[in-house]
Design a protein around this motif. Structure first.
Motif, short mmCIF file in Angstrom:
data_model
loop_
_atom_site.label_atom_id
_atom_site.label_comp_id
_atom_site.label_asym_id
_atom_site.label_seq_id
_atom_site.Cartn_x
_atom_site.Cartn_y
_atom_site.Cartn_z
N VAL A 214 -1.28 9.71 -16.73
CA VAL A 214 -2.38 9.79 -15.77
C VAL A 214 -2.88 11.24 -15.74
O VAL A 214 -2.16 12.16 -16.16
CB VAL A 214 -1.94 9.35 -14.35
CG1 VAL A 214 -1.59 7.88 -14.34
CG2 VAL A 214 -0.76 10.19 -13.86
N PRO A 215 -4.10 11.48 -15.25
CA PRO A 215 -4.62 12.85 -15.23
C PRO A 215 -3.79 13.79 -14.37
O PRO A 215 -3.08 13.36 -13.45
CB PRO A 215 -6.03 12.67 -14.65
CG PRO A 215 -6.37 11.24 -14.86
CD PRO A 215 -5.07 10.49 -14.79
N ARG A 216 -3.88 15.06 -14.68
CA ARG A 216 -3.14 16.07 -13.94
C ARG A 216 -3.53 16.08 -12.45
O ARG A 216 -2.67 16.26 -11.58
CB ARG A 216 -3.41 17.46 -14.56
CG ARG A 216 -2.82 18.63 -13.78
CD ARG A 216 -1.32 18.54 -13.67
NE ARG A 216 -0.76 19.51 -12.74
CZ ARG A 216 0.47 19.46 -12.25
NH1 ARG A 216 1.27 18.50 -12.62
NH2 ARG A 216 0.89 20.36 -11.41
N SER A 217 -4.81 15.85 -12.14
CA SER A 217 -5.24 15.82 -10.74
C SER A 217 -4.53 14.70 -9.98
O SER A 217 -4.21 14.85 -8.79
CB SER A 217 -6.75 15.64 -10.66
OG SER A 217 -7.15 14.47 -11.37
N CYS A 218 -4.27 13.58 -10.65
CA CYS A 218 -3.55 12.48 -10.01
C CYS A 218 -2.08 12.86 -9.78
O CYS A 218 -1.51 12.56 -8.73
CB CYS A 218 -3.65 11.23 -10.87
SG CYS A 218 -2.92 9.76 -10.14
N VAL A 219 -1.48 13.55 -10.74
CA VAL A 219 -0.09 13.99 -10.59
C VAL A 219 0.02 15.01 -9.45
O VAL A 219 1.00 15.00 -8.69
CB VAL A 219 0.42 14.59 -11.91
CG1 VAL A 219 1.85 15.11 -11.76
CG2 VAL A 219 0.37 13.54 -13.02
N GLU A 220 -0.97 15.88 -9.31
CA GLU A 220 -0.95 16.84 -8.21
C GLU A 220 -0.97 16.14 -6.86
O GLU A 220 -0.30 16.57 -5.91
CB GLU A 220 -2.14 17.80 -8.34
CG GLU A 220 -2.01 18.79 -9.49
CD GLU A 220 -3.24 19.65 -9.63
OE1 GLU A 220 -4.26 19.35 -8.97
OE2 GLU A 220 -3.20 20.63 -10.40
N LEU A 221 -1.75 15.06 -6.75
CA LEU A 221 -1.74 14.27 -5.51
C LEU A 221 -0.35 13.72 -5.23
O LEU A 221 0.13 13.76 -4.09
CB LEU A 221 -2.74 13.13 -5.62
CG LEU A 221 -4.20 13.40 -5.24
CD1 LEU A 221 -5.05 12.17 -5.50
CD2 LEU A 221 -4.32 13.83 -3.80
N VAL A 222 0.31 13.21 -6.26
CA VAL A 222 1.66 12.66 -6.08
C VAL A 222 2.63 13.76 -5.64
O VAL A 222 3.47 13.55 -4.76
CB VAL A 222 2.14 12.00 -7.38
CG1 VAL A 222 3.56 11.46 -7.22
CG2 VAL A 222 1.20 10.87 -7.79
N GLU A 223 2.51 14.94 -6.22
CA GLU A 223 3.38 16.05 -5.82
C GLU A 223 3.15 16.43 -4.37
O GLU A 223 4.11 16.74 -3.63
CB GLU A 223 3.13 17.25 -6.74
CG GLU A 223 3.61 17.05 -8.17
CD GLU A 223 3.28 18.22 -9.06
OE1 GLU A 223 4.07 18.54 -9.96
OE2 GLU A 223 2.21 18.85 -8.87
N LYS A 224 1.91 16.42 -3.92
CA LYS A 224 1.62 16.76 -2.52
C LYS A 224 2.14 15.69 -1.57
O LYS A 224 2.65 16.01 -0.49
CB LYS A 224 0.12 16.97 -2.34
CG LYS A 224 -0.39 18.22 -3.05
CD LYS A 224 -1.91 18.29 -3.05
CE LYS A 224 -2.38 19.51 -3.83
NZ LYS A 224 -3.87 19.57 -3.92
N VAL A 225 2.03 14.42 -1.96
CA VAL A 225 2.59 13.36 -1.13
C VAL A 225 4.11 13.50 -1.03
O VAL A 225 4.71 13.26 0.03
CB VAL A 225 2.20 11.98 -1.69
CG1 VAL A 225 2.88 10.87 -0.91
CG2 VAL A 225 0.70 11.79 -1.65
N THR A 226 4.74 13.89 -2.13
CA THR A 226 6.19 14.11 -2.11
C THR A 226 6.56 15.20 -1.12
O THR A 226 7.56 15.09 -0.39
CB THR A 226 6.68 14.47 -3.52
OG1 THR A 226 6.31 13.43 -4.44
CG2 THR A 226 8.19 14.64 -3.54
N ARG A 227 5.78 16.26 -1.07
CA ARG A 227 6.02 17.34 -0.11
C ARG A 227 5.87 16.85 1.32
O ARG A 227 6.68 17.19 2.21
CB ARG A 227 5.06 18.50 -0.35
CG ARG A 227 5.46 19.42 -1.49
CD ARG A 227 4.53 20.61 -1.54
NE ARG A 227 4.50 21.32 -0.28
CZ ARG A 227 3.55 22.19 0.07
NH1 ARG A 227 2.56 22.44 -0.75
NH2 ARG A 227 3.60 22.81 1.23
#
Length: 740
Positions: A245-258
């Motif tokens: 998936v795009p990097r922008s989508c992965v960044e969203l997942v990382e922020k949700v994890t936080r």
């Protein structure tokens, strides 16, 4: 009151701290020039370069060096390899051991909090390893006691796409390529995992995505909703997700994890943390999409909360009511906010919920709100009045219960609450409000004493609207007249805009904040604007024909203002347009309605909040460690090194602990450059000391000596059987390497 914090080293170590960042006061803004915080990509880069454990077959140092010491994840021994050939690699130093089945029982152990995010303690402190008993590995396990997925697990056979395909007709966004790719990655990552209810975890991920699709959010946000638990609940890394998936989508997942980590810390330490502090911290976090994903995640968790033990139900429901329902209200997600409150209320006070819910159901059945919406729109249109929007809503169970409690009433006296159901009528102009009022009162009988004119006499906060109570004809024969009473609000688009985004905003009224916080007002306005106008969050009001993607009143005002701005620019650039043309000034009689809307929006425009604005504000961060969990206020642009040098962090707190910022180890030199932001989590992770024994014990029968290896994240040591005996005096890294 928080202690005063001065970011300066103690006098005893001042001479040894010449290279440290300049001292600043934590309670005052700093004039020191600080290096900007590196981007997420940069921080992820240095985190990936940190040394980690990995497994290799070969016993030679050259083979280990060829594979590199900065591997992304642990690699298990190849299938069929002899157990005795397994080797532990730590910064190009191989420690051989014999594999035995003693660690097989650790397969279900929780993940180490530092796995994949910080340098290994063994690699940093091997000089103090202690000889001890014996380590063993049953199957493909790493040192943290959990199963390691194969390197190509995302390339496993194609998962079953039937559950996703079944939902595509109702939610076309689920058929987007990025959403399908995210579903395949999530299904493979969560393969074999089940929830407490027995359902597969992927069903929860799909339900979260469906909630986001129902809210009308874009496909990238829906895709991130499918993956929101991957980084926290599986061994998949962000680097692996970027391949699908795009990097922008992965960044969203990382922020949700936080956000999930902050939520867990609050639940575990609700006795020492205030809900308001956590709420403001979440509001300050930069990405609205991540907040909406977390709200959808919590909404489905609350729908299925019955599978949890009662004690955990209470904790989760209390947090939902105190934090996430209020956050949804701030973002304008009214439907999510109402359902979260009702589900939490049902969990905490089931008897009161059932009583109030039954009374509301009887009341709304008598009113038949969709029919009333169509009726009033038709009556006003027949009178020749232009109508911008007519919508309705039923107050949620928790909101009605609070109103009853405030008035000292019981559920049996629900008829005395007149705004259980309400209609909102939006008309173009101020004088149209009174025309609409006469039309409504001609349609239904007004309730005496319920009329309030906030148009001629606005509230102190600028709120304007006409309020009246009417008794609509009961839908069922023989129903009491009081059961059909509803409230009607009449306003213009500009009044509606002020009520939604101005100082009279609904979120501030609901929270009843005792203070006036200009920054918080601006922050909430911008977050809500991004959610509704950028991400197109659907408001889910009752309307004839269903709710559109945007609020019609706000959308019409914004579009008209844009057209008016273009019209004014065209007039300004046309020949002969000057100050004498009569178009200058706010009260120009020659200005069109669109130009007036443009001037209104320019006057009450919402100021964007950028990352630079957030960095220029004092930040609240979470600090956890041996002293517990607390919220620490730091000044704008405060670096991690400055905080550690201040009296906000005691020497006792940091002694014997490894340091993590948002789950990642920060190298010593980088601490002077990393700026702290709102919502950051600074964790001091206690690690056991590595003390060498006086003499290494020998195995019976002349076997090799052993070492006690303290692994980060585990309290008990693991036992490593050495291939060669270690000298009794050997406790340094170089001596240990020579002995091996």
């Amino acid at each position: 009151m928080s202690p005063h914090v001065a970011c300066s080293p103690p006098a005893s170590v001042a001479s040894a701290s010449a290279g440290r960042s300049p001292a600043v006061s934590i309670r005052a803004s700093s004039a020191a020039r600080l290096v900007p915080r590196p981007s997420e990509d940069a921080s992820a880069s240095f985190a990936r370069q940190a040394s980690r454990f990995s497994f290799s077959q070969g016993g030679s140092l050259a083979a280990g060096a060829a594979s590199g010491s900065a591997s992304v994840s642990a690699r298990p021994p190849a299938a069929g390899a002899p157990r005795g050939a397994a080797a532990l690699k730590a910064q190009h130093v191989l420690v051989g051991f014999d594999a035995k089945p003693a660690l097989a029982a650790a397969a279900g152990a929780p993940l180490s909090p530092g796995f994949g995010t910080k340098p290994s303690l063994l690699s940093m402190a091997l000089s103090d390893l202690a000889p001890a008993r014996s380590l063993s590995f049953g199957h493909s396990l790493d040192l943290f006691g959990a199963s390691t997925p194969p390197a190509g697990f995302l390339l496993q056979p194609h998962p079953d796409m039937a559950p996703l395909n079944a939902l595509v007709p109702a939610h076309p966004v689920l058929d987007a390529p990025v959403v399908r790719a995210a579903y395949m990655a999530a299904a493979r990552a969560h393969a074999g995992q089940a929830r407490r209810s027995g359902e597969p975890v992927i069903s929860h991920c799909l339900a979260t995505a469906v909630i986001l699709a129902e809210l009308g959010l874009p496909e990238e946000t829906v895709a991130a909703g499918l993956l929101h638990d991957v980084l926290s609940d599986t061994r998949v890394t962000a680097v692996q997700l970027e391949e699908h998936v795009p990097r922008s989508c992965v960044e969203l997942v990382e922020k949700v994890t936080r956000i999930s980590e902050l939520s867990q810390l609050y639940r575990d330490n609700a006795h020492s943390l205030e809900a308001g502090s956590i709420l403001d911290m979440l509001t300050s976090m930069s990405d609205v999409g991540a907040l909406l994903i977390k709200l959808a995640d919590r909404l489905h968790n609350m729908r299925t909360i019955g599978a949890l033990p009662r004690c955990k139900q209470v904790r989760v429901a209390s947090e939902t009511l105190e934090v996430f329902a209020v956050l949804a209200n701030r973002l304008g997600a009214w439907a999510v906010k109402a359902e979260l409150e009702d589900l939490a209320f049902r969990t905490l006070q089931p008897e009161d919920y059932e009583a109030v819910s039954a009374a509301i159901a009887a009341r709304t059945a008598a009113i038949d709100l969709p029919a009333r919406v169509a009726e009033v729109r038709g009556a006003l249109a027949a009178a020749g009045l232009e109508v911008v929007d007519v919508s309705g809503r039923v107050k949620n169970v928790y909101g009605v219960w609070r109103k009853l409690q405030k008035a000292g009433l019981g559920p049996e006296r629900l008829a005395e609450v007149h705004d259980v159901a309400a209609l909102r009528v939006v008309v173009p102009h101020k004088h149209d409000c009174y025309v609409a009022l006469r039309g409504v009162e001609a349609l239904w009988a007004p309730v005496p004493g319920r009329f309030k004119d906030y148009v001629r006499a606005p509230k102190a906060n600028g709120y304007q609207s006409l309020h009246t109570g009417v008794a609509a004809a009961p839908a069922a024969a023989g129903a009491p007249a009081a059961s059909s009473t509803l409230e009607v609000q009449i306003r213009t688009p500009k009044m509606h805009y002020i009520a939604e985004y101005g100082f009279a905003a609904h979120w501030r009224y609901k929270e009843s904040l005792p203070r006036e916080d200009v920054w918080l007002d601006r922050l909430v306005q911008w977050k809500k604007w991004v959610a509704t106008e950028k991400l197109r969050l659907r408001d889910a009001k009752v309307r004839a024909g269903g709710s559109p993607q945007r609020d019609p009143a706000i959308a019409g005002l914004v579009d008209s203002a844009a057209a008016g701005a273009a019209e004014a620019a065209a007039k300004a650039g046309s020949p002969g347009s000057g100050s004498g043309s009569g178009s200058a000034g706010g009260g120009s009689p020659g200005a069109s309605a669109a130009e007036l809307d443009a001037r209104f929006m320019a006057r009450f425009s919402i100021r964007p909040v950028s990352d630079a604005d957030l960095e220029g504000r004092p930040a609240s961060i979470l600090v956890s460690g041996p002293r517990g969990v607390r919220v620490e206020d730091v000044p704008a642009r405060c670096t991690l090194a400055q905080l550690l040098a201040s009296d906000a962090v005691s020497a006792h707190e940091a002694r014997g602990c490894s340091l993590q910022l948002n789950g990642r180890a920060v190298p010593l030199l980088a601490r002077r450059e990393v700026q702290l932001r709102p919502g950051d989590h600074l964790a001091f992770v206690a690690e056991p000391a590595l003390a060498p024994r006086a003499a290494p014990p020998a195995r019976a029968g002349g076997g090799a000596a052993t070492l006690d290896v303290f692994v980060p994240g585990q309290a008990a040591p693991v036992e490593v059987a050495l291939r060669h005996k270690l000298a009794a005096s050997s406790s340094q890294l170089r001596q240990a390497a020579l002995a091996l």
